[in-house]
Design an enzyme around this catalytic site. Structure first.
Site, PDB file in Angstrom:
ATOM      1  N   ASN A   1       0.870  -1.182   0.000  1.00  0.00           N
ATOM      2  CA  ASN A   1       0.000   0.000   0.000  1.00  0.00           C
ATOM      3  C   ASN A   1       0.906   1.231   0.000  1.00  0.00           C
ATOM      4  OD1 ASN A   1      -1.767   2.078   0.558  1.00  0.00           O
ATOM      5  ND2 ASN A   1      -2.329   1.349   2.600  1.00  0.00           N
TER       6      ASN A   1
ATOM      7  N   LYS B   1       0.041   4.244  -0.149  1.00  0.00           N
ATOM      8  CA  LYS B   1      -0.607   5.406   0.484  1.00  0.00           C
ATOM      9  C   LYS B   1      -0.423   6.643  -0.407  1.00  0.00           C
ATOM     10  CE  LYS B   1       0.006   3.131   4.884  1.00  0.00           C
ATOM     11  NZ  LYS B   1       0.190   3.210   6.322  1.00  0.00           N
TER      12      LYS B   1
ATOM     13  N   HIS C   1      -9.290   1.217   5.421  1.00  0.00           N
ATOM     14  CA  HIS C   1      -7.990   1.379   6.079  1.00  0.00           C
ATOM     15  C   HIS C   1      -8.156   2.336   7.258  1.00  0.00           C
ATOM     16  CE1 HIS C   1      -3.835   2.473   6.811  1.00  0.00           C
ATOM     17  NE2 HIS C   1      -3.484   1.391   6.119  1.00  0.00           N
TER      18      HIS C   1
ATOM     19  N   GLU D   1      -6.492   4.714   8.240  1.00  0.00           N
ATOM     20  CA  GLU D   1      -6.263   6.132   7.911  1.00  0.00           C
ATOM     21  C   GLU D   1      -7.510   6.733   7.266  1.00  0.00           C
ATOM     22  OE1 GLU D   1      -2.611   5.428   5.800  1.00  0.00           O
ATOM     23  OE2 GLU D   1      -1.642   4.905   7.700  1.00  0.00           O
TER      24      GLU D   1
ATOM     25  N   GLU E   1      -4.815  -4.801  10.844  1.00  0.00           N
ATOM     26  CA  GLU E   1      -3.761  -3.794  11.008  1.00  0.00           C
ATOM     27  C   GLU E   1      -3.974  -3.044  12.324  1.00  0.00           C
ATOM     28  OE1 GLU E   1      -1.954  -2.643   6.911  1.00  0.00           O
ATOM     29  OE2 GLU E   1      -3.555  -1.253   7.399  1.00  0.00           O
TER      30      GLU E   1
ATOM     31  N   GLY F   1       3.293   2.217  10.749  1.00  0.00           N
ATOM     32  CA  GLY F   1       4.303   3.262  10.575  1.00  0.00           C
ATOM     33  C   GLY F   1       5.104   3.583  11.833  1.00  0.00           C
TER      34      GLY F   1
ATOM     35  N   SER G   1       3.975  -2.170  10.165  1.00  0.00           N
ATOM     36  CA  SER G   1       5.433  -2.251  10.348  1.00  0.00           C
ATOM     37  C   SER G   1       6.038  -3.594   9.924  1.00  0.00           C
ATOM     38  CB  SER G   1       5.819  -1.932  11.803  1.00  0.00           C
ATOM     39  OG  SER G   1       5.489  -0.586  12.105  1.00  0.00           O
TER      40      SER G   1
HETATM   41  P1  13P Z   1       3.481   0.348   7.484  1.00  0.00           P
HETATM   42  O1  13P Z   1       3.934  -0.938   6.865  1.00  0.00           O
HETATM   43  O2  13P Z   1       4.195   1.553   6.940  1.00  0.00           O
HETATM   44  O3  13P Z   1       3.471   0.271   8.983  1.00  0.00           O
HETATM   45  O4  13P Z   1       1.948   0.564   7.041  1.00  0.00           O
HETATM   46  C1  13P Z   1       1.050  -0.479   7.191  1.00  0.00           C
HETATM   47  C2  13P Z   1      -0.196  -0.127   6.497  1.00  0.00           C
HETATM   48  O5  13P Z   1      -0.944   0.728   6.935  1.00  0.00           O
HETATM   49  C3  13P Z   1      -0.487  -0.838   5.233  1.00  0.00           C
HETATM   50  O6  13P Z   1      -1.791  -0.600   4.825  1.00  0.00           O
END
Ligand code: 13P
Length: 252
Positions: free
Chosen positions: A12, A14, A99, A101, A169, A175, A214
């Site tokens: 992803n 983002k 997601h 976010e 997640e 992150g 992560s």
């Molecule tokens: P990271 O791998 O950067 O922690 O992000 C995970 C994520 O939100 C994938 O959708």
């Protein structure tokens, strides 16, 4: 009664990636080319602006392309939004919905996420439905309650294993470089599997459950060995083909 499930390793991106990032898709396709029959499926979800270009450079490779979100409607007066049909038209075969976010930045509720997953299915896209608890919810011992309620509210009743993937997640692991222990991941993924089997029967037994948060080349082996972990949803470490390959190659 663990069904044999082909893992999915999904990246992803983002809100990252300009035109020049196509070279990462090319580099990944070349690495995959060396593998006759990868033991997993590989998916990249770039920003919507790059879907068509990524599809173009990935053509003939083993990389599938997906979107990161879609609107519930097929078309209409929704300035700035993109429908599942449009993603499909641009070359996507998957779309991430719900997601954390999106849930946090755009106030997306379980009902909205479910409508988006239904839209994905209507358009012929596989929906990757994300669930995950916040740190406060985890500290309060509510992880499993939250996850079960998100699954109940976000998954369409007609979900099948082919067209639906669940991604766990934990919000606090995204992150941050922090990950749950393998035991904790096993507990949550086990509970998700149970909930899927109860609701969807044999389809629930076959549905892929990804872990995200992560994931790095250094921890992928341990996380991916956990029972009921059928792949990974990778953020930061999917942006460079070399890092992403480090994760993919632990699996495929
Ligand atoms: P990271 O791998 O950067 O922690 O992000 C995970 C994520 O939100 C994938 O959708």
């Amino acid at each position: 009664m663990a069904a044999r499930i082909k893992p999915l390793v999904a990246g992803n991106w983002k809100m990252n990636g300009l035109t020049a990032a196509r070279k990462e898709v090319v580099a990944l396709a070349m690495k995959l080319d060396g593998k006759k029959k990868p033991a997993c499926e590989i998916l990249l979800c770039p920003p919507a602006t790059l879907i068509a270009a990524a599809r173009e450079v990935a053509r003939g490779s083993k990389i599938a392309i997906g979107g990161q979100d879609c609107h519930a409607k097929a078309s209409g007066a929704h300035t700035g939004d993109i429908s599942a049909e449009m993603l499909k038209d641009a070359g996507a075969t998957y779309v991430i919905v719900g997601h954390s976010e999106r849930r946090a930045d755009h106030n997306e509720t379980d009902a909205i996420v479910k409508a988006k997953a239904e839209a994905a299915h209507r358009a012929g896209l596989t929906a990757i439905v994300c669930v995950g608890e916040t740190e406060a919810e985890r500290d309060a011992g509510k992880t499993l309650t939250i996850i079960k309620s998100q699954l109940k509210g976000s998954l369409p009743d007609a979900a099948t294993a082919k067209m639906t993937v669940v991604a766990y997640e934990p919000v606090w692991a995204i992150g941050t470089g922090r990950t749950p222990t393998a035991d904790d991941v096993a507990k949550v993924h086990g509970a998700i599997r149970k909930a899927l089997e109860t609701r969807f029967g044999s389809e629930g037994a076959k549905m892929r459950i990804l872990y995200g948060g992560s994931v790095k080349p250094s921890n992928a082996v341990e996380l991916m060995a956990v029972p009921n972990v059928n792949g990974a949803l990778v953020g930061g470490a999917s942006l460079r083909a070399g890092d992403f390959w480090g994760i993919i190659s632990t699996y495929c």
